[in-house]
Design an enzyme around this catalytic site. Sequence first.
Site, short mmCIF file in Angstrom:
data_model
loop_
_atom_site.label_atom_id
_atom_site.label_comp_id
_atom_site.label_asym_id
_atom_site.label_seq_id
_atom_site.Cartn_x
_atom_site.Cartn_y
_atom_site.Cartn_z
N SER A 112 0.83 -1.20 0.00
CA SER A 112 0.00 0.00 0.00
C SER A 112 0.87 1.26 0.00
O SER A 112 1.65 1.47 -0.91
CB SER A 112 -0.97 -0.04 1.18
OG SER A 112 -2.02 0.87 1.02
N ASP A 233 -10.12 -5.62 -4.77
CA ASP A 233 -9.57 -4.83 -3.67
C ASP A 233 -10.42 -3.57 -3.54
O ASP A 233 -10.46 -2.75 -4.47
CB ASP A 233 -8.11 -4.48 -3.97
CG ASP A 233 -7.43 -3.67 -2.87
OD1 ASP A 233 -8.13 -3.07 -2.04
OD2 ASP A 233 -6.19 -3.64 -2.85
N HIS A 262 -7.45 -6.04 0.50
CA HIS A 262 -6.31 -5.15 0.37
C HIS A 262 -5.10 -5.64 1.17
O HIS A 262 -4.02 -5.06 1.06
CB HIS A 262 -6.71 -3.75 0.86
CG HIS A 262 -5.69 -2.69 0.60
ND1 HIS A 262 -5.22 -2.39 -0.67
CD2 HIS A 262 -5.03 -1.85 1.45
CE1 HIS A 262 -4.32 -1.41 -0.58
NE2 HIS A 262 -4.19 -1.07 0.69
#
Length: 283
Positions: A112, A233, A262
């Site tokens: 991320s 996601d 995610h």
Amino acid sequence: MRGNSTDDDADTGSLAEGRKLLEILNVRVVGNGEKVVVLSHGFGTDQSAWNRIVPYLQRDHRIVLYDLVCAGSVNPDHFDFRRYTTLDAYVDDLLLILESLGVDRCFFVGHSVSAMIGVLASIRRPDLFLKLVLIGASPRFLNDGDYHGGFERGEIERVFEAMECNYEAWVRGFAPLSVGADVPAAVREFSRTLFNMRPDISLFVSRTVFNSDLRGVLGLVRVPCCIVQTARDVSVPLSVATHLKAHLGGRTTIEILHTEGHLPHLSAPALLAPVIRRAIMRT
């Protein structure tokens, strides 16, 4: 002589700063092998998010683990609201960690926001990185014209309001949504690390991440990249992975994991780990 003394003082100061940072960010090195793999976690987690991935890598690699300064496992007094207004300060931390450990070449696995920290670090110091493995990466979360980042500005503002109004209630809703897959243990783990964050730091970092737009620097990346994305996601649509592949300057591949969510390192480590292993074996 005076100049040499000044240089020595600067080197000593840098070493001391590096040692202090290693302690503050709970830096650990585990495993065996000559090749170094850096695992860098995303928003809302800490280095424990990699616990189920490390066993797949530690036999053949030396693994560097650390906590982002915003993580709940780091003393919140070390979070400087004036300094961490952009991702560049997180890049500074990463590069100082590598320098302090004497790492001159590594594979970087970032989840991320850390994926984008790795992207920026590789632009600044391409010599340090053999390959970037970018899990759930996004250069911009907000929609913009033809670019589909996944969120409208109004949606994000409502998220910020919910975080500010009742952080505990927000976590209880956000954690299962982010995990996506029906893996209660992963939801509990993500909830735990989110609750560990001080709410004002969590909100501040969320604003920093969601207001970032790094699309303009992607072409400056020269390091090979592997984009890892789950099939569904809620935070990062597949169109973002396609955008990254089209615009990253280095040789880039995409790996789609046939799972949801995610945080595949929490919810589907047995699927993710072989993909990471393959990626770092193919330089």
